[in-house]
Design a protein around this motif. Structure first.
Motif, mmCIF file in Angstrom:
data_model
loop_
_atom_site.group_PDB
_atom_site.id
_atom_site.type_symbol
_atom_site.label_atom_id
_atom_site.label_comp_id
_atom_site.label_asym_id
_atom_site.label_seq_id
_atom_site.Cartn_x
_atom_site.Cartn_y
_atom_site.Cartn_z
ATOM 1 N N GLU A 1 0.859 -1.184 0.000
ATOM 2 C CA GLU A 1 0.000 0.000 0.000
ATOM 3 C C GLU A 1 0.898 1.238 0.000
ATOM 4 O O GLU A 1 1.770 1.372 0.862
ATOM 5 C CB GLU A 1 -0.928 0.015 1.212
ATOM 6 N N VAL A 2 0.689 2.122 -0.971
ATOM 7 C CA VAL A 2 1.507 3.327 -1.116
ATOM 8 C C VAL A 2 0.622 4.546 -0.908
ATOM 9 O O VAL A 2 -0.336 4.771 -1.659
ATOM 10 C CB VAL A 2 2.175 3.388 -2.509
ATOM 11 N N ASP A 3 0.936 5.333 0.112
ATOM 12 C CA ASP A 3 0.143 6.519 0.453
ATOM 13 C C ASP A 3 0.674 7.725 -0.315
ATOM 14 O O ASP A 3 1.845 8.111 -0.158
ATOM 15 C CB ASP A 3 0.201 6.783 1.956
ATOM 16 N N LEU A 4 -0.170 8.315 -1.159
ATOM 17 C CA LEU A 4 0.246 9.453 -1.985
ATOM 18 C C LEU A 4 -0.200 10.803 -1.418
ATOM 19 O O LEU A 4 -0.055 11.821 -2.098
ATOM 20 C CB LEU A 4 -0.320 9.288 -3.404
ATOM 21 N N HIS A 5 -0.744 10.818 -0.213
ATOM 22 C CA HIS A 5 -1.082 12.116 0.388
ATOM 23 C C HIS A 5 0.197 12.950 0.513
ATOM 24 O O HIS A 5 1.240 12.455 0.964
ATOM 25 C CB HIS A 5 -1.723 11.921 1.761
ATOM 26 N N ILE A 6 0.129 14.193 0.099
ATOM 27 C CA ILE A 6 1.327 15.027 0.005
ATOM 28 C C ILE A 6 2.010 15.201 1.361
ATOM 29 O O ILE A 6 3.244 15.297 1.432
ATOM 30 C CB ILE A 6 0.995 16.418 -0.620
ATOM 31 N N LEU B 1 3.756 24.549 -1.075
ATOM 32 C CA LEU B 1 3.701 24.141 -2.479
ATOM 33 C C LEU B 1 2.393 24.549 -3.134
ATOM 34 O O LEU B 1 1.334 24.549 -2.490
ATOM 35 C CB LEU B 1 3.871 22.627 -2.585
ATOM 36 N N HIS B 2 2.466 24.881 -4.426
ATOM 37 C CA HIS B 2 1.268 25.142 -5.210
ATOM 38 C C HIS B 2 0.607 23.817 -5.572
ATOM 39 O O HIS B 2 1.248 22.755 -5.550
ATOM 40 C CB HIS B 2 1.616 25.911 -6.483
ATOM 41 N N SER B 3 -0.662 23.859 -5.939
ATOM 42 C CA SER B 3 -1.410 22.634 -6.250
ATOM 43 C C SER B 3 -0.792 21.872 -7.419
ATOM 44 O O SER B 3 -0.743 20.643 -7.407
ATOM 45 C CB SER B 3 -2.874 22.977 -6.562
ATOM 46 N N LEU C 1 0.659 17.980 -7.316
ATOM 47 C CA LEU C 1 0.231 16.910 -8.219
ATOM 48 C C LEU C 1 1.440 16.274 -8.909
ATOM 49 O O LEU C 1 1.517 15.046 -9.029
ATOM 50 C CB LEU C 1 -0.744 17.463 -9.256
ATOM 51 N N ASN C 2 2.400 17.094 -9.356
ATOM 52 C CA ASN C 2 3.589 16.548 -10.023
ATOM 53 C C ASN C 2 4.406 15.660 -9.090
ATOM 54 O O ASN C 2 4.920 14.615 -9.501
ATOM 55 C CB ASN C 2 4.458 17.693 -10.553
ATOM 56 N N ASN D 1 -10.912 16.320 -4.546
ATOM 57 C CA ASN D 1 -11.613 16.769 -5.758
ATOM 58 C C ASN D 1 -11.488 15.766 -6.905
ATOM 59 O O ASN D 1 -11.992 16.011 -7.996
ATOM 60 C CB ASN D 1 -11.097 18.148 -6.206
ATOM 61 N N GLY D 2 -10.786 14.667 -6.675
ATOM 62 C CA GLY D 2 -10.718 13.603 -7.674
ATOM 63 C C GLY D 2 -9.629 13.780 -8.729
ATOM 64 O O GLY D 2 -9.469 12.918 -9.597
ATOM 65 N N THR D 3 -8.863 14.870 -8.675
ATOM 66 C CA THR D 3 -7.863 15.131 -9.719
ATOM 67 C C THR D 3 -6.767 14.070 -9.738
ATOM 68 O O THR D 3 -6.415 13.537 -10.795
ATOM 69 C CB THR D 3 -7.234 16.517 -9.526
ATOM 70 N N LEU D 4 -6.215 13.761 -8.570
ATOM 71 C CA LEU D 4 -5.135 12.774 -8.510
ATOM 72 C C LEU D 4 -5.646 11.399 -8.947
ATOM 73 O O LEU D 4 -4.994 10.697 -9.731
ATOM 74 C CB LEU D 4 -4.556 12.704 -7.095
ATOM 75 N N ARG D 5 -6.812 11.013 -8.471
ATOM 76 C CA ARG D 5 -7.395 9.716 -8.851
ATOM 77 C C ARG D 5 -7.589 9.644 -10.367
ATOM 78 O O ARG D 5 -7.285 8.639 -11.007
ATOM 79 C CB ARG D 5 -8.739 9.540 -8.143
#
Length: 314
Positions: free
Chosen positions: A225-230, A240-242, A246-247, A276-280
């Motif tokens: 399991e890899v957690d991608l929460h910033i 950091l900017h949004s 994301l990058n 907001n679903g952007t990363l997904r």
């Protein structure tokens, strides 16, 4: 056949009307009414219900507004899949032009080595056109979709190379939850056509283990399991900017996925949160183009809700 799936028709000899939900052959169609019961009927025994839908097409020579060069968008050609608003068993296909180019687009279908020209359109910038409809129950029988797309603008912009894309819709393309499609106030599934297929060469990744000591790059086996929460990735995330966030998340995702492929893990789960679903959305877009992925799906909802994606590797 003058009728298409989704057309609203009325019976000539009876006080009945409904939607075309099946094309049997050149003479016979299936019509579903309010009772959700499909009735086979000769195409000659029904007629269009005029005024139900605006069938008038805009002129192909419609004036296109000039876009400032700095704001000119060159990428964003999609195939959108949407259930019919009245008959959920019918799927409509939209060609979505989210670029600043005009598109000259042609659709040909291929089934069992038989080809059929379906539609040709000039699609203005930031517009979408319905190009095909199919019965959802016949998904396994849907043809291959062959798109030939040319980009045009009269501005001082280098056009993109023409696209020749073949898509065979699979069940995994609709494994993720629906989302709002660009330019359409509709929920559905999205496939990007103007993005090259992501090909990961596992052999080259493995070769990195055999480089000389000074060049060798160790690839650590990732967790299941890899957690991608910033906040899990960067201590300075509040600065950091949004777009930077994301990058960073996508870079971490790509490295973890590559490592999972190298170490031949059967599966890996990425925790991206709901938000907001952007990363997904970005993860699912990349996964759908990866030829090392067997399938992907929402991870256990009782544990993650809709905040994680499980990836099954080949």
């Amino acid at each position: 056949m003058k009728y298409k799936l989704g057309d609203f028709v009325r019976f000539v000899d009876e006080k009945m009307e409904g939607f075309v939900t099946r094309i049997v052959d050149e003479q016979m169609i299936g019509v579903t009414g309010d009772d959700d019961f499909e009735i086979p009927v000769l195409a000659s025994k029904v007629t269009f219900v005029h005024g139900y839908e605006n069938n008038g097409k805009k002129s192909l020579a419609a004036e296109v507004m000039q876009t400032p060069v700095a704001e000119f968008i060159t990428k964003g050609v999609y195939l959108g899949l949407v259930n019919d608003a009245k008959v959920n068993s019918v799927m409509h296909f939209y060609l979505i032009n989210d670029t600043s180019f005009q598109l000259l687009a042609g659709l040909t279908t291929e089934s069992q080595d038989k080809y059929k020209g379906e539609q040709a359109e000039i699609i203005a910038p930031k517009k979408a056109v319905k190009i095909y409809s199919g019965q959802l129950a016949d998904l396994q029988l849907w043809p291959k979709f062959i798109f030939n797309i040319v980009f045009f603008t009269n501005q001082n912009i280098k056009p993109e190379a023409p696209l020749a894309v073949t898509e065979k819709i699979k069940a995994k393309d609709m494994a993720s939850a629906k989302k709002k499609l660009p330019l359409l106030d509709l929920q559905g599934w999205l496939i990007q056509l103007d993005e090259p297929e992501l090909v990961i060469d596992a052999q080259k990744l493995k070769e990195s283990f055999h480089k000389p000591a000074g060049e060798k790059q160790e690839i650590t086996k990732p967790a299941g399991e890899v957690d991608l929460h910033i906040e899990k990735l960067r201590d300075d995330h509040q600065l950091l900017h949004s777009s930077e966030i994301l990058n960073i998340q996508l870079s971490y995702f790509n490295k973890a996925l590559d490592a999972a492929i190298v170490h031949q893990l059967p599966d890996i789960t990425f925790i991206h949160g709901s938000g907001n679903g952007t990363l997904r959305q970005e993860l699912h877009r990349l996964l759908s183009k990866n030829n090392r992925i067997q399938t992907f799906m929402d991870a256990r909802k009782e544990k993650f809700g809709y905040g994680a994606t499980k990836v099954i590797l080949k």
